[in-house]
Design a protein around this motif. Structure first.
Motif, short mmCIF file in Angstrom:
data_model
loop_
_atom_site.label_atom_id
_atom_site.label_comp_id
_atom_site.label_asym_id
_atom_site.label_seq_id
_atom_site.Cartn_x
_atom_site.Cartn_y
_atom_site.Cartn_z
N CYS A 132 0.97 -1.18 -0.09
CA CYS A 132 0.21 -0.04 -0.24
C CYS A 132 1.08 1.52 -0.02
O CYS A 132 0.68 2.17 -0.80
CB CYS A 132 -0.88 -0.01 1.32
N LEU A 133 1.83 1.43 0.82
CA LEU A 133 2.86 2.48 0.79
C LEU A 133 3.64 2.69 -0.38
O LEU A 133 4.11 3.74 -0.75
CB LEU A 133 3.69 2.44 2.22
N PHE A 136 3.59 4.98 -3.42
CA PHE A 136 4.05 6.40 -3.65
C PHE A 136 5.19 6.18 -4.92
O PHE A 136 5.35 7.43 -5.51
CB PHE A 136 5.01 6.55 -2.33
N LEU A 139 3.03 6.94 -8.12
CA LEU A 139 2.68 8.24 -8.15
C LEU A 139 3.87 9.15 -8.53
O LEU A 139 3.72 10.06 -9.34
CB LEU A 139 2.28 8.55 -6.52
N ALA A 148 3.00 13.16 -5.70
CA ALA A 148 3.45 12.28 -4.54
C ALA A 148 3.63 13.10 -3.24
O ALA A 148 2.84 12.49 -2.05
CB ALA A 148 4.79 11.60 -4.64
N ASN A 151 0.05 13.93 -1.89
CA ASN A 151 -0.78 12.83 -1.35
C ASN A 151 -0.34 13.00 0.10
O ASN A 151 -1.23 12.62 1.09
CB ASN A 151 -0.19 11.64 -1.98
N LEU A 152 0.79 12.95 0.51
CA LEU A 152 1.49 12.91 2.04
C LEU A 152 0.69 13.89 2.61
O LEU A 152 0.18 13.99 3.70
CB LEU A 152 2.79 12.79 2.00
N LEU A 267 -2.85 6.94 5.74
CA LEU A 267 -1.97 6.85 4.53
C LEU A 267 -1.79 5.64 3.65
O LEU A 267 -1.87 5.48 2.44
CB LEU A 267 -0.57 7.52 5.06
N THR A 271 -3.07 6.15 -0.13
CA THR A 271 -2.37 6.37 -1.01
C THR A 271 -2.48 5.36 -2.56
O THR A 271 -2.54 6.06 -3.58
CB THR A 271 -0.69 5.71 -0.96
N PHE A 274 -5.47 7.11 -3.90
CA PHE A 274 -5.17 8.28 -4.45
C PHE A 274 -4.55 8.44 -5.89
O PHE A 274 -4.77 8.93 -6.73
CB PHE A 274 -4.14 9.22 -3.55
N TYR A 275 -3.72 7.38 -6.06
CA TYR A 275 -2.96 6.88 -7.36
C TYR A 275 -4.18 6.58 -8.41
O TYR A 275 -4.30 7.18 -9.80
CB TYR A 275 -2.08 5.78 -6.89
#
Length: 283
Positions: A132-133, A136, A139, A148, A151-152, A267, A271, A274-275
């Motif tokens: 999942c992380l 990034f 992205l 990217a 997103n954070l 997050l 993430t 979001f992508y």
């Protein structure tokens, strides 16, 4: 939260935040950042989920495998993108890592009941945290460092907005069983904060880079919705895990914030979505 605890939390944020943001300047420093976060968060989860069982070395090996998989995945994505190779699937690394975890468990653990616990809790961070992380990475590759980083920062802004809105207006509880403090009013307030932030962020980045045109009205309204919905779900999901294991915090590595997993819970869910939304909105 008492004023002293809030002060500690703010100091930690101001010390760690700039370093984290600087890691987005370069793709390889981003790999290092994500891998480090994955390592600490995976260690926390594996440590508290398997704390009553033995084999401490096996737990460390799990963390090493998950962290190495994260690094290799980031490097392979960059290499394949550099040469325009879209046929190879670096996601297979996660399957290989899972098979390795299962194989090592069979070799090291003789009790079948314990072996199941080791496999389940040892491999869950591979998907829940690492994969999942690791979104990034695409992205950054496909949409650039500004997206990217957005997103954070959007998750950070939503968390802060939801917290203060919830304190002031919170009455309707979203999930009394898993996360009693989460309120609908807090989520709405966090969403509005994030809408304003995404608009402001897009305006500032456009001044820095006139060729940046990735944040329009659709992004300003929809991306904060992704953050609000999935950030809240991610937070509640981690709260459910901690309640199952009778924990208040996943760890204590970040003073005022608890553990690394506590800091990235939203997050992890935001993430990947979001992508997906960035692809849909910029198709």
């Amino acid at each position: 939260m008492r004023s002293k605890e809030l002060g500690i939390r703010l100091v930690t944020a101001f010390l760690v935040g700039p370093f984290v943001v600087l890691c987005f300047v370069n793709y390889y420093s981003l790999i290092g950042l994500v891998a480090t976060v994955v390592m600490f968060a995976s260690f926390e989860y594996i440590n508290f989920s398997l704390k009553e069982l033995k084999h401490p070395l096996l737990r460390l090996v799990y963390v090493a495998i998950i962290t190495l998989t994260t690094v290799l995945y980031g490097l392979l994505l960059d290499k394949l993108n550099l040469f325009g190779d879209t046929k190879r699937r670096p996601e297979l690394l996660f399957s290989l890592a899972f098979i390795t975890i299962v194989t090592l468990t069979i070799l090291a653990v003789n009790d079948t009941r314990k072996a199941k616990l080791f496999v389940v809790n040892g491999s869950l961070p591979l998907i829940y945290i690492s994969l999942c992380l690791s979104f990034f990475f695409p992205l950054y590759i496909h949409f650039g460092p500004f997206i990217a980083l957005l997103n954070l920062l959007s998750v950070w802004v939503f968390d802060a907005g939801a917290y203060f809105s919830g304190i002031r207006f919170g009455k309707i509880r979203i999930s009394p069983s898993y996360s009693p403090k989460k309120s609908l009013e807090g989520a709405i307030g966090g969403y509005l904060f994030t809408v304003f932030f995404v608009w402001l962020y897009g305006s500032v980045v456009t001044l820095i880079d006139p060729n940046f045109h990735m944040i329009g009205l659709d992004e300003v309204l929809l991306l904060p919705m992704v953050v609000a919905v999935f950030g809240t779900v991610g937070d509640i999901a981690e709260s459910a895990l901690k309640r199952f294991h009778n924990l208040k915090d996943s760890g204590s590595i970040l003073p005022g914030h608890g553990g690394m997993l506590d800091r990235i819970d939203g997050l992890l869910f935001v993430t990947p979505i979001f992508y997906i939304f960035m692809i849909l909105l910029n198709n």
